[in-house]
Design a protein around this motif. Structure first.
Motif, PDB file in Angstrom:
ATOM      1  N   LYS A  83       1.673  -7.229  -2.337  1.00 45.23           N
ATOM      2  CA  LYS A  83       2.137  -5.958  -1.780  1.00 45.23           C
ATOM      3  C   LYS A  83       2.004  -4.823  -2.784  1.00 45.23           C
ATOM      4  O   LYS A  83       1.637  -3.695  -2.420  1.00 45.23           O
ATOM      5  CB  LYS A  83       3.590  -6.076  -1.330  1.00 45.23           C
ATOM      6  CG  LYS A  83       3.707  -6.849  -0.027  1.00 45.23           C
ATOM      7  CD  LYS A  83       5.140  -6.924   0.439  1.00 45.23           C
ATOM      8  CE  LYS A  83       5.234  -7.755   1.707  1.00 45.23           C
ATOM      9  NZ  LYS A  83       6.313  -7.315   2.573  1.00 45.23           N
ATOM     10  N   LEU A  84       2.302  -5.101  -4.048  1.00 49.40           N
ATOM     11  CA  LEU A  84       2.171  -4.050  -5.066  1.00 49.40           C
ATOM     12  C   LEU A  84       0.701  -3.633  -5.210  1.00 49.40           C
ATOM     13  O   LEU A  84       0.385  -2.443  -5.298  1.00 49.40           O
ATOM     14  CB  LEU A  84       2.721  -4.541  -6.409  1.00 49.40           C
ATOM     15  CG  LEU A  84       4.256  -4.711  -6.473  1.00 49.40           C
ATOM     16  CD1 LEU A  84       4.657  -5.482  -7.719  1.00 49.40           C
ATOM     17  CD2 LEU A  84       4.959  -3.352  -6.434  1.00 49.40           C
ATOM     18  N   LEU A  85      -0.192  -4.626  -5.215  1.00 50.54           N
ATOM     19  CA  LEU A  85      -1.621  -4.320  -5.320  1.00 50.54           C
ATOM     20  C   LEU A  85      -2.088  -3.518  -4.112  1.00 50.54           C
ATOM     21  O   LEU A  85      -2.956  -2.655  -4.204  1.00 50.54           O
ATOM     22  CB  LEU A  85      -2.431  -5.612  -5.453  1.00 50.54           C
ATOM     23  CG  LEU A  85      -2.277  -6.345  -6.800  1.00 50.54           C
ATOM     24  CD1 LEU A  85      -2.736  -7.794  -6.688  1.00 50.54           C
ATOM     25  CD2 LEU A  85      -3.072  -5.613  -7.880  1.00 50.54           C
ATOM     26  N   ARG A  86      -1.470  -3.815  -2.992  1.00 51.96           N
ATOM     27  CA  ARG A  86      -1.806  -3.102  -1.767  1.00 51.96           C
ATOM     28  C   ARG A  86      -1.329  -1.647  -1.840  1.00 51.96           C
ATOM     29  O   ARG A  86      -2.034  -0.718  -1.442  1.00 51.96           O
ATOM     30  CB  ARG A  86      -1.142  -3.834  -0.603  1.00 51.96           C
ATOM     31  CG  ARG A  86      -1.521  -3.398   0.757  1.00 51.96           C
ATOM     32  CD  ARG A  86      -2.933  -3.861   1.077  1.00 51.96           C
ATOM     33  NE  ARG A  86      -3.421  -3.141   2.238  1.00 51.96           N
ATOM     34  CZ  ARG A  86      -3.139  -3.477   3.484  1.00 51.96           C
ATOM     35  NH1 ARG A  86      -2.399  -4.541   3.725  1.00 51.96           N
ATOM     36  NH2 ARG A  86      -3.588  -2.767   4.483  1.00 51.96           N
ATOM     37  N   LEU A  87      -0.104  -1.478  -2.368  1.00 54.73           N
ATOM     38  CA  LEU A  87       0.439  -0.121  -2.528  1.00 54.73           C
ATOM     39  C   LEU A  87      -0.477   0.712  -3.419  1.00 54.73           C
ATOM     40  O   LEU A  87      -0.770   1.875  -3.130  1.00 54.73           O
ATOM     41  CB  LEU A  87       1.853  -0.204  -3.117  1.00 54.73           C
ATOM     42  CG  LEU A  87       2.488   1.099  -3.622  1.00 54.73           C
ATOM     43  CD1 LEU A  87       2.588   2.134  -2.503  1.00 54.73           C
ATOM     44  CD2 LEU A  87       3.874   0.838  -4.202  1.00 54.73           C
ATOM     45  N   LEU A  88      -0.970   0.102  -4.503  1.00 52.70           N
ATOM     46  CA  LEU A  88      -1.826   0.845  -5.431  1.00 52.70           C
ATOM     47  C   LEU A  88      -3.150   1.249  -4.784  1.00 52.70           C
ATOM     48  O   LEU A  88      -3.814   2.177  -5.230  1.00 52.70           O
ATOM     49  CB  LEU A  88      -2.070   0.013  -6.699  1.00 52.70           C
ATOM     50  CG  LEU A  88      -0.820  -0.177  -7.568  1.00 52.70           C
ATOM     51  CD1 LEU A  88      -1.063  -1.205  -8.656  1.00 52.70           C
ATOM     52  CD2 LEU A  88      -0.399   1.163  -8.189  1.00 52.70           C
ATOM     53  N   GLN A  89      -3.522   0.547  -3.698  1.00 51.19           N
ATOM     54  CA  GLN A  89      -4.754   0.910  -3.002  1.00 51.19           C
ATOM     55  C   GLN A  89      -4.592   2.171  -2.155  1.00 51.19           C
ATOM     56  O   GLN A  89      -5.545   2.632  -1.529  1.00 51.19           O
ATOM     57  CB  GLN A  89      -5.238  -0.257  -2.137  1.00 51.19           C
ATOM     58  CG  GLN A  89      -5.827  -1.387  -2.958  1.00 51.19           C
ATOM     59  CD  GLN A  89      -6.140  -2.622  -2.135  1.00 51.19           C
ATOM     60  OE1 GLN A  89      -6.941  -2.573  -1.210  1.00 51.19           O
ATOM     61  NE2 GLN A  89      -5.490  -3.728  -2.448  1.00 51.19           N
ATOM     62  N   CYS A  90      -3.392   2.716  -2.101  1.00 58.26           N
ATOM     63  CA  CYS A  90      -3.210   4.007  -1.431  1.00 58.26           C
ATOM     64  C   CYS A  90      -3.634   5.154  -2.344  1.00 58.26           C
ATOM     65  O   CYS A  90      -3.679   6.308  -1.914  1.00 58.26           O
ATOM     66  CB  CYS A  90      -1.753   4.225  -1.033  1.00 58.26           C
ATOM     67  SG  CYS A  90      -1.117   3.029   0.112  1.00 58.26           S
TER      68      CYS A  90
END
Lengths: 166, 956
Positions: free
Chosen positions: B260-267
């Motif tokens: 989820k954190l890696l996903r957030l950083l993809q924003c």
């Protein structure tokens, strides 16, 4: 099929897990959880199509498939198929482990869970799922914490049950 | 009965479920369910008040019945009652029922919301969680309205329990997805971001999901989450796996939170701050390193969790697309998975590499795996894995390997699964076109496609090869030679006959010098296929034949014999008969010059996006198609064949009307002329070819149609500038302004008509919400029925879409229908109304008759009201041939030798309406010295005489 397609697309970019289905090898639906608003008719149509698609696959095939513009992640445990629909950007492997963690939770709660447990205690299966996943996202991934919440609720039930019998 | 029945078992429910399971048939099940429903209904309606337990049990039974797939139309009220029970177990069942079965019944929603409000305010965390789960499960607008401002408060309050925070975060996430406008951003956003620092990892997990959703909507408001997310990620990836206790999953530290954190950083783009950036790079390197370490467990869960984090990290690396070393490393690690024994990993590696192929940094690294991927195509047992291999080959294709990849795809196509053949065909066609260095290779490839998988070669593909051959004169001779040879195969696919017919019809002359492919040989070859083909193909071949008559006068007699045969002239199919009759007639009456003009070579097609690419995009969804057109094209310099694009783009969007010789009443070159209503449609290859780039019409937009009906006729001035130009002709440009050109092509037969309306976007900007409808004035309503097919709501810049109008003339009429067009251009709503040139004379059938017959009828129509006469001054030079053409175009037969004065014109015809037929005679007497005409109309109906006289007298 055009309307269904469109309706799902609308939520396409917005949602992680779109729905989770549990069904038996005979194609009987045992649990359904929808994280996108769809009409009953569409839910039935999707269920029918997907159950057919997944049951047609051979054992050694991979656990992922493209279906409409969603990704399907599924895994079979004994007589039950657990099947999740996620969107294009979502992580297949972590979804596979969401399924596994849910199975572990059921297993721990019922004590070596089988299909019958889920049939006769379907409401419990829903309660456990809600503690674990909410709105299509993992709410609490610690097995201990989820089971603690469920056991606390059961305790409340026992109390009220005792009262009820008095 | 199950051995375990934890908590509060409901015996009645268990018995009922057992009963259902014991039912031997569907009928028995339904019978048992109906019995139960009747029982529950009577309990609910009974005089005796039910206790909470019974109510709960019955509601639970109803829920079970619903989940079996049956409809439930009662019990909602009882479920709502359970919500306000102070027994947890009853409340819980009530909420479950509402979550699964809620419908937007307004009375109930108010009651449900009331109960939720009470529970949210109860300060009892278990009750609060039930209420929050319910909101998250239902997620309706009504609930968003009621609670969207309350939930953030619960989320950030200092005294809220962790589990309630988790529910509140995801509840807010769900409301934000369903009703983003109702979730207010405010001072709470900063405090939500700081939940990333929370000690409780469950709270962090839920909050990360929420922040990701919110950051997608308004990234600037959540920018501060980047550094917190990197810090959190860094702590997780460097922790020993026991540190996180129960959040460690099969020796992997907090895999869900990491993903989820890696996903957030993809924003977000890569962090600007150098220190932060290098800390993130370290994290990613650590993840890549850990993936290479020997496994800590043999369990598949360990490997899955570890690789889930790896794949998400690679997604972030690809998203940033800025660290060449990381990209190449990612590619190499994925390369190892390409031959992994786990099918799932091979699948995901192929999928992930597709995106890596589109980065200029890793494109070359991906290409090194070409042999492995080709091997996967040949050996994978699972079709979904092979599909990924095809996708990857498509994505890694460039000029250097195009021939190899196309060859491999073609050879795979011979044995490919039926489910993916069409997609492979599209991909091969696109790659062959895109990377064609010489077009002979392109033509060979497409013909191979048709040979190998003819059934899967869609119209777009064979249209496209024809477009390209027509637009490139350096390949026309080769194409003609190659199709000629391919047609010799004993069982060649019908699509090949179509391509062959079209290309030989256009360019057969280029190979006619060789005696082995002389005109007669070419014709015989094509005609040998004729009887095996479907009607649309035969129609196309007939058009090829008439083109042959123009190209090769020496085979004219042979072809005329064929056209004249009963199997053509009396063919049961109206379309084929029509073509045979008209082409035969055309070949007999037209001079060589006229033939050469009418049947001249097709003009180049306007070059736009390949219709095949559009189709593939549509098939895959825009997000799923690796873009082979992106920046890396510049790196590899693959822009070679865009030269025709540039030359043709200079011309304005070509309308149907421009392509056809519109001043002739009946253009035979490329359109079937008079078609019966039943057989008209998209099955006409030549007509369709002119409109290749318009997407298929989508379902009509109801809303737009309603609005256009309401607003357009009232507010817009109706243009009728070109109306009278269409009295004697059927095709041409009806309307034009700076944005839009409207062209028409119409066909009439007896009392039926069909009009093809072509809307051309003259700008380079899309027209949005495009709609067009036809309105009839009150007087016209019962007289003429116009049915407009829906039209695509979007017209791309430079593109053209077609709309079909079907018409039926019920009785004679004077008014004309109005075409109302609405669209958005750059935000402004455009309204255009044009008088549609549908006139009574369109429903003429010409009638040939002798002089004697004519005068006999003329006398019969002698009553004063039956005759209308008009004497008027000539508006145009008085040219006999022009006048003849106009009278023919008006729809009547021109009768020679009837009038004693050869300078006069006499015509006859019958107006066909649904109700009746009206015979009609006319006489036009020019007086060249006075530059005047006298026009006399006689019909059995005064209104018809008057209308026809008015229409025709305007034309001279």
């Amino acid at each position: 099929s055009f309307t269904t397609h469109c309706e799902i697309r609308t939520y396409h970019r917005m949602c992680g897990m779109q729905f989770m289905l549990l069904f038996s090898r005979q194609g009987k639906l045992r649990l359904q959880k929808w994280y996108v608003p769809l009409s009953d008719k569409e839910k039935k149509k999707i269920t029918r199509e997907l159950v057919q698609t997944v049951l047609a696959r051979k054992p050694k095939m991979c656990s992922f498939l493209e279906w409409r513009d969603l990704k399907i992640v599924y895994k079979r445990y004994a007589s039950l198929y657990f099947c999740c629909a996620i969107e294009d950007q979502d992580n297949e492997l972590i979804t596979l482990e969401i399924i596994h963690r849910y199975v572990e939770l059921l297993d721990k709660y019922f004590g070596s869970v089988c299909e019958l447990d889920i049939i006769f205690n379907f409401e419990k299966a829903y309660f456990i799922l809600d503690e674990f996943l909410l709105g299509g996202e993992a709410q609490e991934t610690s097995k201990k914490n989820v089971l603690k919440a469920i056991e606390q609720a059961d305790l409340l039930q026992e109390v009220s049950h005792v009262k009820n019998c008095e | 009965m199950p051995a375990v029945s934890k908590g509060d078992g409901m015996r009645g429910l268990a018995v009922f479920i057992s009963d259902i399971r014991n039912c031997k048939s569907k009928e028995a099940e339904i019978k048992r369910i109906n019995k139960e429903l009747a029982n529950i209904r009577s309990k609910f309606k009974g005089d005796k008040a039910l206790d909470g337990y019974s109510k709960k049990k019955y509601v639970c039974k109803l829920l079970f019945i619903f989940l079996l797939g049956h409809d439930i139309d009662f019990g909602h009220m009882e479920a709502v009652n359970l919500l306000s029970s102070n027994k947890y177990t009853e409340k819980q069942i009530g909420y479950l029922f509402i979550s699964v079965l809620v419908n937007s019944n307004s009375d109930l929603i108010r009651l449900i919301n009331n109960a939720i409000k009470n529970d949210l305010n109860s300060r009892n965390p278990t009750f609060m969680n039930l209420a929050l789960h319910c909101i998250a499960n239902v997620g309706s607008r009504e609930m968003a309205e009621a609670f969207a401002s309350e939930i953030p408060r619960i989320l950030v309050a200092g005294d809220t329990m962790d589990s309630v925070k988790q529910s509140a975060a995801l509840c807010l996430l769900r409301l934000n997805r369903t009703s983003p406008d109702l979730v207010p951003m405010g001072e709470w956003t900063a405090r939500v971001v700081h939940l990333l620092n929370d000690q409780h990892l469950g709270v962090v997990t839920a909050a990360t999901s929420l922040i990701t959703t919110l950051a997608q909507k308004s990234p600037d408001d959540f920018k501060t989450s980047i550094s917190l997310a990197v810090a959190r990620l860094s702590r997780i990836v460097t922790s020993a796996c026991i540190d996180l206790q129960d959040y460690t999953y099969y020796f992997v530290a907090a895999p869900w939170l990491s993903v989820k954190l890696l996903r957030l950083l993809q924003c977000y783009p890569p962090p600007e701050d150098a220190a932060l950036r290098s800390r993130l790079t370290e994290c990613l390197e650590t993840i890549l390193n850990k993936a290479q370490e020997p496994p800590k467990s043999k369990k598949v869960q360990h490997s899955n969790a570890k690789n889930a984090v790896l794949f998400e990290a690679i997604s972030l690396i690809i998203h940033h697309d800025s660290e060449p070393t990381l990209l190449v490393r990612a590619c190499n690690q994925l390369g190892q998975f390409l031959q992994h024994r786990e099918t799932n990993l091979r699948y995901l590696a192929l999928e992930s590499m597709c995106t890596l192929a589109s980065s200029e940094f890793s494109h070359e690294a991906v290409k090194t795996h070409i042999e492995t991927v080709i091997n996967a195509l040949k050996t994978e047992r699972d079709v979904s894995v092979r599909q990924r291999a095809v996708d990857l080959l498509y994505a890694m294709c460039d000029r250097s390997n195009a021939k190899q990849i196309v060859a491999e795809m073609l050879s795979y196509l011979e044995t490919a699964d039926y489910s993916i053949r069409e997609e492979i065909v599209l991909k091969v066609a696109i790659l062959a076109e895109k990377y064609a260095v010489d077009y002979t290779w392109y033509v060979d490839t497409i013909l191979n496609l048709i040979r190998i998988a003819g059934d899967y070669v869609s119209e777009e593909v064979w249209y496209r090869v024809i477009q390209i051959v027509i637009n490139r004169d350096d390949v026309q001779g080769y194409a003609a030679k190659t199709v000629f040879e391919a047609l010799h195969a004993p069982a060649c696919h019908e699509n090949l006959v179509k391509v062959g017919g079209y290309i030989l019809g256009e360019f057969g002359n280029l190979i006619a010098g060789d005696s082995r492919s002389s005109p007669l040989v070419q014709f015989n070859l094509l005609h040998s296929k004729f009887h095996l083909c479907s009607v649309p193909t035969r129609a196309l071949l007939l058009s090829a034949y008439i083109k042959f008559i123009n190209l090769f006068p020496e085979v004219k007699a042979t072809i005329q014999d064929v056209l004249r045969s009963d199997s053509q002239l009396r063919n049961a199919d109206v379309e084929l008969q029509q073509r045979a009759v008209e082409y035969l007639r055309l070949s007999c009456i037209a001079s060589t010059d006229i033939l050469a003009t009418v049947l001249e070579e097709m003009p180049p097609f306007p070059e736009r996006e390949s219709s095949i690419l559009a189709k593939l995009k549509k098939k895959k969804g825009p997000g799923n198609l690796p873009d082979i057109d992106d920046s890396r094209r510049n790196v590899n310099g693959n822009t070679e064949h865009h030269e025709p694009t540039e030359t043709t783009n200079k011309s304005p969007p070509s309308l149907m009307a421009d392509l056809l010789p519109t001043n002739r009443p009946r253009p035979a070159s490329s359109s079937p002329i008079m078609l019966s209503a039943g057989t008209m449609g998209s099955s006409h290859p030549f007509t369709d070819l002119l409109n290749l780039n318009s997407p298929p019409a989508a379902a009509p937009s109801l809303l737009v149609d309603v609005f256009s009906d309401l607003s357009a006729p009232a507010s817009v001035e109706v243009s009728e500038d070109n109306f009278s130009r269409f009295v004697c002709k059927n095709n041409g440009v009806l309307y034009e302004n700076q944005l839009l050109q409207i062209g028409l092509k119409s066909e009439y037969r007896q009392n039926l008509g069909r009009m093809y309306v072509f809307y051309g976007n003259k700008t380079s900007t899309q027209f949005l919400s495009f709609s067009s409808s036809v309105t009839n004035g009150d007087a016209l309503k019962g007289q003429l029925i116009v049915h407009a097919k829906s039209v695509d709501p979007v017209i791309d810049g430079g593109a053209q879409v077609q709309q079909i109008l079907n018409m039926e003339c019920v009785s004679d009429f004077t008014d004309a229908p109005v075409l109302n067009i609405q669209f958005r251009y750059g935000g402004a709503l455009q309204n255009i109304a044009v008088k549609l040139p549908v006139m009574l004379n369109k429903f003429f059938q010409p009638t040939e008759m002798t002089s004697q017959d004519f005068f006999q009828r003329w006398k019969q129509l002698g009553a004063p009201q039956q005759e209308v006469q008009k004497i008027f001054k000539s508006q145009h030079p008085m040219d006999t041939d022009v006048t003849k053409a106009k009278i023919l175009g008006f729809g009547v037969a021109l009768l020679d030798g009837v009038d004693p004065n050869p300078a006069n014109f006499v015509g006859a015809g019958v107006i066909h309406t649904k109700d009746t037929q009206v015979g009609c005679l006319l006489r036009l007497e020019p007086n060249t010295q006075a530059e005047m005409y006298r026009l006399t109309l006689r019909t059995s109906r005064d209104s018809v005489s008057q209308r026809l006289c008015d229409l025709l007298s305007e034309q001279f």
